[in-house]
Write a protein that holds these residues in place. Structure first.
Motif, PDB file in Angstrom:
ATOM      1  N   PHE A 127       0.853  -1.187   0.000  1.00 18.69           N
ATOM      2  CA  PHE A 127       0.000   0.000   0.000  1.00 18.69           C
ATOM      3  C   PHE A 127       0.889   1.236   0.000  1.00 18.69           C
ATOM      4  N   TYR A 129       0.714   5.880  -0.277  1.00 17.15           N
ATOM      5  CA  TYR A 129      -0.105   7.077  -0.048  1.00 17.15           C
ATOM      6  C   TYR A 129       0.531   8.218  -0.848  1.00 17.15           C
ATOM      7  N   MET A 198      -8.921  10.458   3.695  1.00 21.84           N
ATOM      8  CA  MET A 198      -9.351   9.117   3.271  1.00 21.84           C
ATOM      9  C   MET A 198     -10.824   8.883   3.575  1.00 21.84           C
ATOM     10  N   TRP A 336      -2.366  -0.988  -4.091  1.00 24.13           N
ATOM     11  CA  TRP A 336      -3.268   0.130  -3.809  1.00 24.13           C
ATOM     12  C   TRP A 336      -2.440   1.373  -3.510  1.00 24.13           C
ATOM     13  N   ALA A 338      -3.327   5.151  -2.435  1.00 25.12           N
ATOM     14  CA  ALA A 338      -4.366   6.090  -2.013  1.00 25.12           C
ATOM     15  C   ALA A 338      -4.041   7.488  -2.533  1.00 25.12           C
ATOM     16  N   THR A 339      -5.061   8.150  -3.079  1.00 23.91           N
ATOM     17  CA  THR A 339      -4.889   9.514  -3.601  1.00 23.91           C
ATOM     18  C   THR A 339      -5.992  10.399  -3.016  1.00 23.91           C
ATOM     19  N   ASP A 347     -10.127   8.452  -5.996  1.00 22.63           N
ATOM     20  CA  ASP A 347      -9.726   8.180  -4.616  1.00 22.63           C
ATOM     21  C   ASP A 347      -8.494   7.290  -4.520  1.00 22.63           C
ATOM     22  N   GLY A 348      -8.276   6.486  -5.544  1.00 23.43           N
ATOM     23  CA  GLY A 348      -7.180   5.545  -5.461  1.00 23.43           C
ATOM     24  C   GLY A 348      -6.807   4.985  -6.821  1.00 23.43           C
ATOM     25  N   VAL A 350      -5.522   1.465  -8.334  1.00 22.94           N
ATOM     26  CA  VAL A 350      -5.439   0.046  -7.987  1.00 22.94           C
ATOM     27  C   VAL A 350      -4.807  -0.692  -9.163  1.00 22.94           C
TER      28      VAL A 350
END
Length: 472
Positions: A127, A129, A198, A336, A338-339, A347-348, A350
């Motif tokens: 993951f 960010y 988030m 993943w 996250a944005t 939002d993300g 993937v």
């Protein structure tokens, strides 16, 4: 580059001509034909399942395996619900990304019962960010200590928040907001910088009332994994699961009817359930509904609504827009990314290529989903595909400046209006029951999955609860 757009459609065949008696002036049938009498006798012990997503399939497998006579009706032309797939150059891909976790015991048990365990494979997943113009991996304590958008002291508090979330009891968390809980644990500054973006990405301006229990389950979904940080996929994609489930159901004698839209579900004057579909009226001894909650609320007739023991018919749902890119190059090693910052329209990011083999996606092909949770009434939900692609791809290029339009093989846009409930404090009190009308009408939908994470595994868990109530 091809741009294709797919919207969820519910369609059915033209109504069939039924051999029905003419109603009298009060709307009641004056007589039953011989064919109708036989039909009602044949259906006297039948369970009619509405909806052919994973919930409907799992319920049908359990009931048919217990020797019950089952008919499954699905409004679209394919089974699978949010596991729906499409074809691209001879392969199938999910419209909405999916994966399995080692902790998904009920789902994995179902797949094992279908003989699919040897076809599941696992890969490490990570993951990251996106914040302050950089991409920060967040998979180890050392990663968190390097997370520059937070002051050092706040990084420590966020880490302790995650640790406490895995250790603490869930008692009382359904009545406490996630905002208050995380602010108390991490501090106001860390909440505003790290957690709030988030939450807003997931629930928009409704994030203020999301219960802490919802967030607690996310802390704990992967707790105690013997396999570590891995996720699973199945050879042939989720199409393989859907087709094998349908094959087993037919082996068990289940009637599967596709392309048959549900117009209403109600009780007759004797309190027995019936459904009006595109084919006409259907009577059954038991009715099991797996439709999305907002859709069910729309088709429920007055007698069923009055008899059903439902605390709240007004549960709302978030939808999702997925913009899928087939790329000729990898984008990120992280599954993943996250944005959550407002500069990103999604939002993300993937990258399912991090989990899948080339044999499933094609040599040299990389599959990326840009995802955005939106309410179906939000104007952005209905934007044309090209209007989505241009700004979304430009934002992606800000993250990956070396990404060119020529790297895109094809792009597709998919939308689903009902993905996950909009949770509020005290949601356990609003959660619909498994039994709507004792002995007659039952329910298995994502509105009931809470506090379990909304996923295929959560739906299989809920299907088990509902079928257990039916078989008592």
């Amino acid at each position: 580059m091809a741009h294709l757009e797919t919207l969820p459609r519910r369609r059915g065949p033209p109504p069939l001509q039924q051999n029905r008696a003419r109603p009298d002036e009060g709307g009641r049938s004056t007589r039953l034909t011989l064919d109708q009498s036989r039909s009602r006798c044949l259906n006297s012990e039948r369970t009619l399942i509405l909806g052919g997503g994973i919930s409907g399939l799992a319920c049908a497998l359990r009931l048919a395996g217990a020797g019950r006579k089952v008919t499954l009706v699905e409004g679209s032309d394919r089974l699978g619900g949010l596991g729906a797939f499409f074809e691209h150059e001879g392969r199938t891909f999910e419209k909405f990304y999916h994966c399995m976790l080692p902790s998904d015991g009920p789902l994995l048990a179902l797949l094992d019962s279908l003989g699919l365990t040897p076809e599941i494979y696992w890969k490490p997943s990570t993951f990251a960010y996106a914040g302050a113009g950089r991409i920060f991996p967040l998979n180890t304590p050392l990663d968190l200590l390097r997370f520059a958008p937070l002051p050092f002291a706040d990084r420590i508090r966020v880490g302790l928040t995650g640790l406490w979330g895995r250790l603490c009891s869930d008692k009382g968390l359904d009545d406490l907001s996630t905002v208050d809980w995380l602010t108390r644990l991490s501090g106001r500054r860390a909440f505003e910088t790290f957690w709030k973006p988030m939450l807003e990405a997931k629930f928009g301006d409704r994030h203020q009332d999301v219960p802490a229990l919802w967030f607690w389950t996310r802390f704990n979904r992967e707790k105690g994994e013997s396999k570590g940080e891995v996720k699973g996929y199945i050879r042939g994609g989720y199409k393989r699961i859907i087709e094998r489930a349908a094959e087993r159901l037919r082996e068990l004698g289940v009637e599967i009817r596709l392309g048959e839209s549900i117009q209403s579900a109600d009780l007759d004057e004797n309190g027995s359930p019936f459904v009006i579909t595109a084919r006409g009226r259907e009577d059954a001894a038991r009715l099991l509904i797996t439709l999305p909650w907002p859709g069910l609320a729309q088709v429920t007739g007055p007698r069923l609504r009055q008899a059903a023991q439902v605390p709240d018919w007004g549960i709302d749902f978030q939808g999702v827009v997925n913009h899928l890119l087939f790329l000729k190059r990898p984008l990120t090693p992280h599954y993943w990314l996250a944005t959550p910052e407002s500069q990103f329209p999604f939002d993300g990011v993937v990258e399912t290529s991090a989990l899948t083999d080339e044999s499933d996606r094609g040599t040299g092909r990389h599959v990326v989903y840009l995802t955005k949770y939106l309410h179906r009434d939000d104007p952005r939900f209905a934007q044309p595909a090209e209007e989505i692609h241009r700004p979304w791809f430009a934002a992606l290029q800000r993250l990956f400046p070396d990404l060119a339009e020529s790297d895109v093989e094809a792009a597709h846009t998919f939308r689903a209006p009902y993905v996950e409930p909009v949770y509020t404090r005290g949601f356990l009190k609003r959660r619909p029951p498994e039994v709507l009308v004792p002995g007659k009408v039952f329910l298995a939908t994502t509105a009931q999955v809470y506090p379990v994470v909304t996923s295929w595994n959560g739906s299989v868990i809920q299907a088990g609860r509902t079928v257990d109530a039916m078989l008592l």
